[in-house]
Scaffold this active site. Structure first.
Site, PDB file in Angstrom:
ATOM      1  N   ASP A   1       0.842  -1.207   0.000  1.00 50.07           N
ATOM      2  CA  ASP A   1       0.000   0.000   0.000  1.00 50.07           C
ATOM      3  C   ASP A   1       0.871   1.249   0.000  1.00 50.07           C
ATOM      4  OD1 ASP A   1      -2.489  -1.338  -0.013  1.00 50.07           O
ATOM      5  OD2 ASP A   1      -2.315  -1.715   2.132  1.00 50.07           O
TER       6      ASP A   1
ATOM      7  N   LYS B   1       0.182  -7.939  -2.514  1.00 48.79           N
ATOM      8  CA  LYS B   1      -1.177  -7.471  -2.807  1.00 48.79           C
ATOM      9  C   LYS B   1      -1.073  -6.061  -3.371  1.00 48.79           C
ATOM     10  CE  LYS B   1      -4.258  -6.243   0.515  1.00 48.79           C
ATOM     11  NZ  LYS B   1      -4.822  -4.957   0.110  1.00 48.79           N
TER      12      LYS B   1
ATOM     13  N   LYS C   1     -11.580  -4.991  -5.388  1.00 43.19           N
ATOM     14  CA  LYS C   1     -12.943  -5.176  -4.865  1.00 43.19           C
ATOM     15  C   LYS C   1     -14.009  -4.714  -5.861  1.00 43.19           C
ATOM     16  CE  LYS C   1     -11.493  -4.742   0.004  1.00 43.19           C
ATOM     17  NZ  LYS C   1     -10.108  -4.236  -0.054  1.00 43.19           N
TER      18      LYS C   1
ATOM     19  N   HIS D   1     -17.346  -4.209  -7.855  1.00 44.19           N
ATOM     20  CA  HIS D   1     -18.763  -4.204  -7.467  1.00 44.19           C
ATOM     21  C   HIS D   1     -19.477  -3.369  -8.510  1.00 44.19           C
ATOM     22  CE1 HIS D   1     -21.852  -3.590  -3.943  1.00 44.19           C
ATOM     23  NE2 HIS D   1     -22.408  -4.020  -5.055  1.00 44.19           N
ATOM     24  N   ASP D   2     -20.070  -4.023  -9.507  1.00 41.41           N
ATOM     25  CA  ASP D   2     -20.675  -3.288 -10.617  1.00 41.41           C
ATOM     26  C   ASP D   2     -21.709  -4.199 -11.273  1.00 41.41           C
ATOM     27  OD1 ASP D   2     -21.031  -1.474 -12.857  1.00 41.41           O
ATOM     28  OD2 ASP D   2     -19.035  -0.686 -12.402  1.00 41.41           O
ATOM     29  N   ILE D   3     -22.259  -3.788 -12.399  1.00 40.61           N
ATOM     30  CA  ILE D   3     -23.226  -4.662 -13.069  1.00 40.61           C
ATOM     31  C   ILE D   3     -22.478  -5.902 -13.580  1.00 40.61           C
ATOM     32  CG2 ILE D   3     -24.827  -2.795 -13.677  1.00 40.61           C
ATOM     33  CD1 ILE D   3     -23.640  -2.901 -16.534  1.00 40.61           C
TER      34      ILE D   3
ATOM     35  N   THR E   1     -19.948  -5.675 -16.514  1.00 43.14           N
ATOM     36  CA  THR E   1     -18.724  -4.909 -16.239  1.00 43.14           C
ATOM     37  C   THR E   1     -17.761  -5.711 -15.373  1.00 43.14           C
ATOM     38  OG1 THR E   1     -19.948  -2.870 -16.458  1.00 43.14           O
ATOM     39  CG2 THR E   1     -17.866  -2.732 -15.277  1.00 43.14           C
TER      40      THR E   1
ATOM     41  N   THR F   1     -14.647  -5.326   7.046  1.00 43.05           N
ATOM     42  CA  THR F   1     -14.571  -5.393   8.517  1.00 43.05           C
ATOM     43  C   THR F   1     -14.946  -4.055   9.148  1.00 43.05           C
ATOM     44  OG1 THR F   1     -12.213  -5.099   8.226  1.00 43.05           O
ATOM     45  CG2 THR F   1     -12.947  -7.291   8.787  1.00 43.05           C
TER      46      THR F   1
ATOM     47  N   ARG G   1       1.649  -2.926   6.756  1.00 40.26           N
ATOM     48  CA  ARG G   1       2.523  -1.984   7.466  1.00 40.26           C
ATOM     49  C   ARG G   1       3.567  -2.587   8.401  1.00 40.26           C
ATOM     50  NH1 ARG G   1      -2.622   1.469   9.013  1.00 40.26           N
ATOM     51  NH2 ARG G   1      -3.439  -0.655   8.844  1.00 40.26           N
TER      52      ARG G   1
END
Ligand code: C5P
Length: 251
Positions: free
Chosen positions: A17, A39, A68, A70-72, A75, A129, A220
């Site tokens: 990250d 990741k 992550k 999250h769409d139709i 897509t 979470t 981290r």
């Protein structure tokens, strides 16, 4: 007896990250030969795009693309095809996108595989979470996380996905309910004695693996350590203890 450490190293995914390729590259050089999986989430991907993923894959890293989706359904199916062509090892979608969306994702991966492409594993995020009873009420989701998470995991499995991203507290119930073929990837993992940062509930690598996690995600505590390589080696040693506890090797 063979050392369990190589096997333990396979179970660690380091969350990269960081907002620039220079920082990601510095970490990768430091972790080379120790860490095999990373990741790539929204921070690095939004800054550097698929180029960062290409470079990691070409350098031999297994990549978990954590965007992550999250769409139709159409897509998400397109995103799944793009992820397969990028060569990532795994990626994720939100189970709250529903059955049709997850089925479209699984079907797209089957098509890619049939046409000779590599097939990444598709994981479902059940509930974030950060979503507690209060958030569920705000968005009019009925029930509570403890019942919603296994239900969404079952839906993901029935839709043809390969597993879930789960918090440490959910691992052992999900493993019992879904069996050994279901992948469970666990973030919120903290080495023994480390600061939990912003995780309300964390678990040690040893406990997460002993409870049935296939992979643990640690960011981290490794990426911000004075010696990322040393911190990763310590996490891998804890994973080896968890594998021994689960009867899959001995430290
Ligand atoms: O630095 P840290 O080890 O806390 O990083 C955890 C990583 O796992 C972050 O990239 C975060 O986005 C991710 N995560 C997740 N799902 C959760 C909690 C954390 O994907 N429920």
């Amino acid at each position: 007896m063979m050392s369990p450490l190589p096997q333990a190293a396979d179970r660690l995914i380091v969350a990269l990250d960081v907002p620039t390729w220079a920082e990601a590259d510095r970490l990768i050089r430091d972790l080379k030969g120790i860490v095999r999986r990373v990741k790539v989430g929204q921070t690095l991907f939004t800054a550097c795009g698929p180029d960062a993923v290409h470079r990691l894959v070409e350098g031999g890293m297994g990549v978990f693309l954590d965007l992550k989706y999250h769409d139709i359904p159409a897509t998400v199916a397109g995103a799944a095809r793009s992820a397969a062509r990028l060569g990532v090892e795994m990626f994720n979608v939100h189970a709250l996108g529903g059955r049709a969306m997850m089925v479209a994702c699984a079907d797209a991966l089957a098509d890619e595989e049939a046409s000779g492409s590599h097939r990444p594993k598709a994981l479902a995020v059940t509930l974030l979470t950060s979503v507690d009873e209060k958030v569920m009420e705000e968005v009019r989701l009925e029930g509570e996380p403890a019942t919603m998470v296994p239900r969404l995991a079952a839906l993901a499995s029935q839709a043809g996905l390969d597993g879930v991203v789960a918090s440490p507290r959910e691992v052992s119930a999900l493993r019992s309910a879904r069996g050994l073929d279901f992948l469970i990837v666990v973030p919120g993992v903290r080495p023994a004695g480390a600061d939990a940062d912003d995780h309300a509930r964390s678990a040690t690598p040893r406990d997460a693996i002993a409870a049935g996690a296939d992979y643990v995600v640690v960011g981290r505590p490794i990426t911000r350590a004075a010696s990322p390589a040393g911190a990763a080696e310590a996490v891998i040693a804890e994973i080896a203890e968890g594998l021994a506890e689960a009867g899959e090797g001995s430290p």
